[in-house]
Design a protein around this motif. Structure first.
Motif, PDB file in Angstrom:
ATOM      1  N   LEU A  96      -2.044   4.713  -2.281  1.00 13.61           N
ATOM      2  CA  LEU A  96      -1.134   3.607  -2.964  1.00 13.61           C
ATOM      3  C   LEU A  96      -2.459   2.678  -3.406  1.00 13.61           C
ATOM      4  O   LEU A  96      -3.263   2.555  -2.725  1.00 13.61           O
ATOM      5  CB  LEU A  96      -0.499   2.907  -1.786  1.00 13.61           C
ATOM      6  N   VAL A  97      -2.156   2.258  -4.619  1.00 18.43           N
ATOM      7  CA  VAL A  97      -3.000   1.124  -5.315  1.00 18.43           C
ATOM      8  C   VAL A  97      -2.344   0.015  -5.052  1.00 18.43           C
ATOM      9  O   VAL A  97      -1.233  -0.225  -6.115  1.00 18.43           O
ATOM     10  CB  VAL A  97      -3.524   1.725  -6.526  1.00 18.43           C
ATOM     11  N   ALA A  98      -2.672  -1.217  -4.753  1.00 17.82           N
ATOM     12  CA  ALA A  98      -2.078  -2.322  -4.511  1.00 17.82           C
ATOM     13  C   ALA A  98      -3.296  -3.500  -5.156  1.00 17.82           C
ATOM     14  O   ALA A  98      -4.397  -3.131  -5.294  1.00 17.82           O
ATOM     15  CB  ALA A  98      -1.738  -2.941  -3.201  1.00 17.82           C
ATOM     16  N   GLY A  99      -2.691  -4.653  -5.477  1.00 15.80           N
ATOM     17  CA  GLY A  99      -3.720  -5.652  -5.948  1.00 15.80           C
ATOM     18  C   GLY A  99      -3.622  -7.018  -5.098  1.00 15.80           C
ATOM     19  O   GLY A  99      -2.249  -7.529  -4.607  1.00 15.80           O
ATOM     20  N   GLY A 122       2.126  -6.810  -9.313  1.00 16.16           N
ATOM     21  CA  GLY A 122       1.730  -8.034  -8.999  1.00 16.16           C
ATOM     22  C   GLY A 122       1.069  -8.030  -7.512  1.00 16.16           C
ATOM     23  O   GLY A 122      -0.064  -7.333  -7.291  1.00 16.16           O
ATOM     24  N   ASP A 123       1.083  -8.711  -6.690  1.00 18.07           N
ATOM     25  CA  ASP A 123       0.310  -8.686  -5.331  1.00 18.07           C
ATOM     26  C   ASP A 123       1.306  -8.352  -4.324  1.00 18.07           C
ATOM     27  O   ASP A 123       1.105  -8.617  -3.004  1.00 18.07           O
ATOM     28  CB  ASP A 123      -0.331 -10.188  -4.804  1.00 18.07           C
ATOM     29  N   VAL A 124       2.196  -7.471  -4.503  1.00 18.28           N
ATOM     30  CA  VAL A 124       3.323  -6.982  -3.560  1.00 18.28           C
ATOM     31  C   VAL A 124       2.593  -5.718  -2.736  1.00 18.28           C
ATOM     32  O   VAL A 124       2.066  -4.904  -3.180  1.00 18.28           O
ATOM     33  CB  VAL A 124       4.483  -6.505  -4.367  1.00 18.28           C
ATOM     34  N   ALA A 125       2.580  -5.754  -1.465  1.00 17.19           N
ATOM     35  CA  ALA A 125       2.055  -4.965  -0.780  1.00 17.19           C
ATOM     36  C   ALA A 125       2.467  -3.482  -0.780  1.00 17.19           C
ATOM     37  O   ALA A 125       1.849  -2.589  -0.762  1.00 17.19           O
ATOM     38  CB  ALA A 125       1.991  -5.344   0.705  1.00 17.19           C
ATOM     39  N   ARG A 126       3.947  -3.214  -0.786  1.00 16.32           N
ATOM     40  CA  ARG A 126       4.484  -1.795  -0.860  1.00 16.32           C
ATOM     41  C   ARG A 126       5.709  -1.831  -1.698  1.00 16.32           C
ATOM     42  O   ARG A 126       6.543  -2.440  -1.560  1.00 16.32           O
ATOM     43  CB  ARG A 126       4.921  -1.683   0.725  1.00 16.32           C
ATOM     44  N   PRO A 127       5.413  -0.984  -2.836  1.00 22.64           N
ATOM     45  CA  PRO A 127       6.432  -1.145  -3.799  1.00 22.64           C
ATOM     46  C   PRO A 127       7.904  -0.345  -3.456  1.00 22.64           C
ATOM     47  O   PRO A 127       8.609  -0.457  -4.265  1.00 22.64           O
ATOM     48  CB  PRO A 127       5.676  -0.702  -5.273  1.00 22.64           C
ATOM     49  N   LEU A 128       7.657   0.491  -2.441  1.00 17.42           N
ATOM     50  CA  LEU A 128       8.485   1.434  -2.262  1.00 17.42           C
ATOM     51  C   LEU A 128       9.013   1.267  -0.631  1.00 17.42           C
ATOM     52  O   LEU A 128       7.904   1.499   0.085  1.00 17.42           O
ATOM     53  CB  LEU A 128       8.095   3.052  -2.328  1.00 17.42           C
ATOM     54  N   SER A 129      10.087   0.865  -0.304  1.00 14.87           N
ATOM     55  CA  SER A 129      10.430   0.814   1.296  1.00 14.87           C
ATOM     56  C   SER A 129      10.389   2.297   1.680  1.00 14.87           C
ATOM     57  O   SER A 129      10.716   3.373   1.313  1.00 14.87           O
ATOM     58  CB  SER A 129      11.908   0.278   1.243  1.00 14.87           C
ATOM     59  N   GLY A 130       9.478   1.885   2.963  1.00 15.37           N
ATOM     60  CA  GLY A 130       9.356   3.111   3.681  1.00 15.37           C
ATOM     61  C   GLY A 130       7.968   4.111   3.644  1.00 15.37           C
ATOM     62  O   GLY A 130       7.843   5.071   4.154  1.00 15.37           O
ATOM     63  N   LEU A 131       7.417   3.818   2.274  1.00 16.91           N
ATOM     64  CA  LEU A 131       6.397   4.345   1.832  1.00 16.91           C
ATOM     65  C   LEU A 131       5.275   4.352   2.898  1.00 16.91           C
ATOM     66  O   LEU A 131       4.606   3.101   3.341  1.00 16.91           O
ATOM     67  CB  LEU A 131       5.703   4.020   0.459  1.00 16.91           C
ATOM     68  N   GLU A 132       4.471   5.339   3.389  1.00 17.52           N
ATOM     69  CA  GLU A 132       3.386   5.603   4.369  1.00 17.52           C
ATOM     70  C   GLU A 132       2.547   6.505   3.765  1.00 17.52           C
ATOM     71  O   GLU A 132       2.362   7.686   3.727  1.00 17.52           O
ATOM     72  CB  GLU A 132       3.928   6.208   5.630  1.00 17.52           C
ATOM     73  N   PRO A 133       1.513   5.885   2.890  1.00 16.69           N
ATOM     74  CA  PRO A 133       0.613   6.526   2.353  1.00 16.69           C
ATOM     75  C   PRO A 133      -0.492   7.266   3.035  1.00 16.69           C
ATOM     76  O   PRO A 133      -0.747   6.557   4.353  1.00 16.69           O
ATOM     77  CB  PRO A 133       0.138   5.570   1.064  1.00 16.69           C
ATOM     78  N   ASP A 134      -1.483   7.976   2.591  1.00 19.22           N
ATOM     79  CA  ASP A 134      -2.423   8.460   3.386  1.00 19.22           C
ATOM     80  C   ASP A 134      -3.579   7.604   3.417  1.00 19.22           C
ATOM     81  O   ASP A 134      -4.410   7.281   4.403  1.00 19.22           O
ATOM     82  CB  ASP A 134      -3.049   9.846   2.673  1.00 19.22           C
TER      83      ASP A 134
END
Length: 271
Positions: free
Chosen positions: A4-7, A175-187
């Protein structure tokens, strides 16, 4: 492997440039669950897409081009929102002071379905170029949330299944949203901002998303990056050099410039 890449900045954090380089570095497929652009400030991008009766932005286009195979932007970006500058001090339907929501494209084929903001004047060009005449119109946030719980949630669920099934996937937030998909658990997670990238264990980041206090945004409750990363320790951080336009336009060149950052992110994923 899912990354996951977040900003940490609402705009211009450098997420998309970082992501296209990461795709070149790993050979992964990119995904952009939500994206948006502005009818006024991104008018050339809007015209290029809508001349074909489509609605997508340059971020999804760049991710699609950097992904293996022949990928259309809509395939990896099921929700695209068109904005327009907001006149006067009104915050509009979704509480934004600077811009107002005009229309959403929902779906992963070229046409998709559309949702129109019934509280604003839709620019003439939108009605002429996109099939919005029979689209549902929303006039309140509760109505919009009800509609999103069906249309938008289904589109995101379909995308989440593709992310889970991929051997290598990179999901870019918005944007600065932490998780764009509910339930996503990236490595592993990279939080990108101008000049720096920070890295986090994906499982701990996902848990922090669950306990972080949501704040109203974009018509639904969303966790913000700063609220999430305040709850966990990072695994590392690196400096990111500024890149010129020619380098940013070439995923392989970005991969070379940010090689040290990608190695640190992958070390977190495989730790």
């Amino acid at each position: 492997m899912n990354l996951l890449v977040a900003g940490s900045d609402r705009v211009d954090a450098g997420k998309t440039t970082f992501t296209v380089g990461l795709l070149a570095h790993t050979g992964a497929r990119g995904f952009k669950p939500r994206a948006g652009n502005n009818y006024w400030f991104d008018h050339d991008d809007y015209l290029r897409a809508t001349e074909e009766g489509r609605l997508y932005g340059k971020d999804a286009e760049r991710l699609a081009a950097a992904s293996p195979g022949d990928v259309r932007p809509e395939e990896i970006n099921p929700i695209h929102r068109l904005w327009h500058p907001s006149p006067g001090p009104s915050t509009g339907l979704l509480g934004r002071e600077d811009q107002q929501f005009v229309v959403d494209r929902v779906g992963r084929d070229g046409a998709g379905e559309f949702v129109v903001n019934g509280t604003v004047d839709v620019p003439d060009g939108v009605a002429e170029r996109l099939p919005v005449e029979a689209a549902p119109r929303v006039t309140s946030v509760p109505d919009f949330n009800d509609l999103m719980s069906a249309m938008h949630a289904e589109a995101l669920s379909d995308l989440a299944a593709d992310v889970a099934a991929a051997d290598r996937a990179v999901v870019e937030s918005y944007g600065d949203v932490a998780r764009p998909l509910s339930g996503l658990e990236p490595d592993a997670v990279a939080v990108v901002e101008p000049g720096r990238a920070r890295f986090y264990d994906g499982r701990r980041y996902a848990k922090a998303c669950e306990i972080a206090t949501g704040s109203p945004g974009d018509g639904q409750l969303e966790e913000r990056v700063d609220n999430v990363v305040d709850l966990i320790d990072r695994t590392g951080a690196v400096r990111l050099p500024a890149l010129d336009g020619e380098t940013r336009a070439d995923p392989e060149a970005v991969a070379e410039a940010y090689d040290h950052a990608y190695d640190a992110l992958l070390a977190t994923a495989f730790d």
